[in-house]
Scaffold this motif. Structure first.
Motif, PDB file in Angstrom:
ATOM      1  N   TYR A  67      17.060  24.824 -54.933  1.00  0.00           N
ATOM      2  CA  TYR A  67      17.528  24.725 -53.552  1.00  0.00           C
ATOM      3  C   TYR A  67      16.557  25.421 -52.587  1.00  0.00           C
ATOM      4  N   VAL A  68      16.126  26.632 -52.929  1.00  0.00           N
ATOM      5  CA  VAL A  68      15.220  27.383 -52.052  1.00  0.00           C
ATOM      6  C   VAL A  68      13.885  26.657 -51.914  1.00  0.00           C
ATOM      7  N   LEU A  69      13.366  26.114 -53.008  1.00  0.00           N
ATOM      8  CA  LEU A  69      12.093  25.393 -52.945  1.00  0.00           C
ATOM      9  C   LEU A  69      12.205  24.121 -52.115  1.00  0.00           C
ATOM     10  N   GLU A  70      13.337  23.425 -52.216  1.00  0.00           N
ATOM     11  CA  GLU A  70      13.555  22.228 -51.390  1.00  0.00           C
ATOM     12  C   GLU A  70      13.611  22.595 -49.909  1.00  0.00           C
TER      13      GLU A  70
ATOM     14  N   TYR B 248       7.926  23.263 -44.537  1.00  0.00           N
ATOM     15  CA  TYR B 248       6.512  22.885 -44.513  1.00  0.00           C
ATOM     16  C   TYR B 248       6.314  21.499 -43.884  1.00  0.00           C
ATOM     17  N   GLU B 249       7.228  20.580 -44.127  1.00  0.00           N
ATOM     18  CA  GLU B 249       7.141  19.263 -43.498  1.00  0.00           C
ATOM     19  C   GLU B 249       7.284  19.375 -41.986  1.00  0.00           C
TER      20      GLU B 249
ATOM     21  N   THR C 173       2.103  20.403 -36.289  1.00  0.00           N
ATOM     22  CA  THR C 173       0.643  20.405 -36.314  1.00  0.00           C
ATOM     23  C   THR C 173       0.105  19.053 -35.843  1.00  0.00           C
ATOM     24  N   LYS C 174       0.754  17.972 -36.280  1.00  0.00           N
ATOM     25  CA  LYS C 174       0.359  16.637 -35.803  1.00  0.00           C
ATOM     26  C   LYS C 174       0.544  16.530 -34.296  1.00  0.00           C
TER      27      LYS C 174
ATOM     28  N   LEU D 220       8.272  28.905 -37.827  1.00  0.00           N
ATOM     29  CA  LEU D 220       8.486  28.195 -39.087  1.00  0.00           C
ATOM     30  C   LEU D 220       7.665  28.797 -40.226  1.00  0.00           C
ATOM     31  N   THR D 221       6.478  29.298 -39.914  1.00  0.00           N
ATOM     32  CA  THR D 221       5.647  29.933 -40.929  1.00  0.00           C
ATOM     33  C   THR D 221       6.319  31.194 -41.465  1.00  0.00           C
ATOM     34  N   VAL D 222       6.922  31.976 -40.586  1.00  0.00           N
ATOM     35  CA  VAL D 222       7.658  33.171 -41.022  1.00  0.00           C
ATOM     36  C   VAL D 222       8.837  32.760 -41.901  1.00  0.00           C
TER      37      VAL D 222
END
Length: 162
Positions: free
Chosen positions: A45-48, A54-55, A61-62, A128-130
């Motif tokens: 769950y945490v990795l998802e 990240y998405e 960034t785009k 989001l990075t934090v």
């Protein structure tokens, strides 16, 4: 049940039970269930969640790249391909390039100048990075708990063989 809610004392082996192979086998089973049913599900769950963050960072960034390309072309119409969903694109013409709409969260889109949009995007990427770093730390914590329990299982199984 999340691993934070789990009572670890319920799977500990009492010294009086060490010599009982049935008790050790039962404790080993509880450890394995805890790892497989609780910790691995929490890790997944945490990795998802981290991947979705990240998405989102990638999308911002785009947007920053788009702003950097369009900003110098002020006051003239721009032809572009716009993603309308599921990676389907269509031609679009932007006649007024003075402003851009930026998603600031909770479904809110704000009309900004390019300078304002650049600041908003930078702050959102930093935020989001934090968030992604915290999720990475949480996943490392869960992985270390899994490793600790697997090592404890190896020791218990070693006791079982003696």
């Amino acid at each position: 049940m999340a691993y934070y809610d789990y009572n670890p004392e319920s799977i500990l082996v009492n010294q009086s039970e060490v010599h009982s192979t049935d008790a050790v086998a039962e404790k080993i089973q509880k450890y394995e269930e805890f790892v497989n049913e609780v910790l691995k599900n929490d890790l997944k769950y945490v990795l998802e969640q981290r991947d979705s963050v990240y998405e989102e960072i990638s999308e911002y960034t785009k947007l920053q790249t788009y702003i950097d390309r369009v900003h110098p072309i002020k006051k003239r119409p721009i032809k572009s391909k716009v993603n309308i969903g599921c990676e389907y694109f269509m031609q679009a013409e932007v006649k007024n390039t003075d402003f851009i709409f930026v998603d600031v969260g909770l479904g809110l889109h704000v009309q900004c100048t390019f300078e304002e949009a650049t600041r908003v995007v930078k702050k959102k990427i930093d935020q989001l990075t934090v968030k992604a770093e915290k999720m990475t730390d949480k996943s490392c914590d869960i992985k270390s708990r899994i490793k600790l329990i697997v090592q404890a299982l190896a020791e218990l199984q070693g006791l079982d063989k003696e």
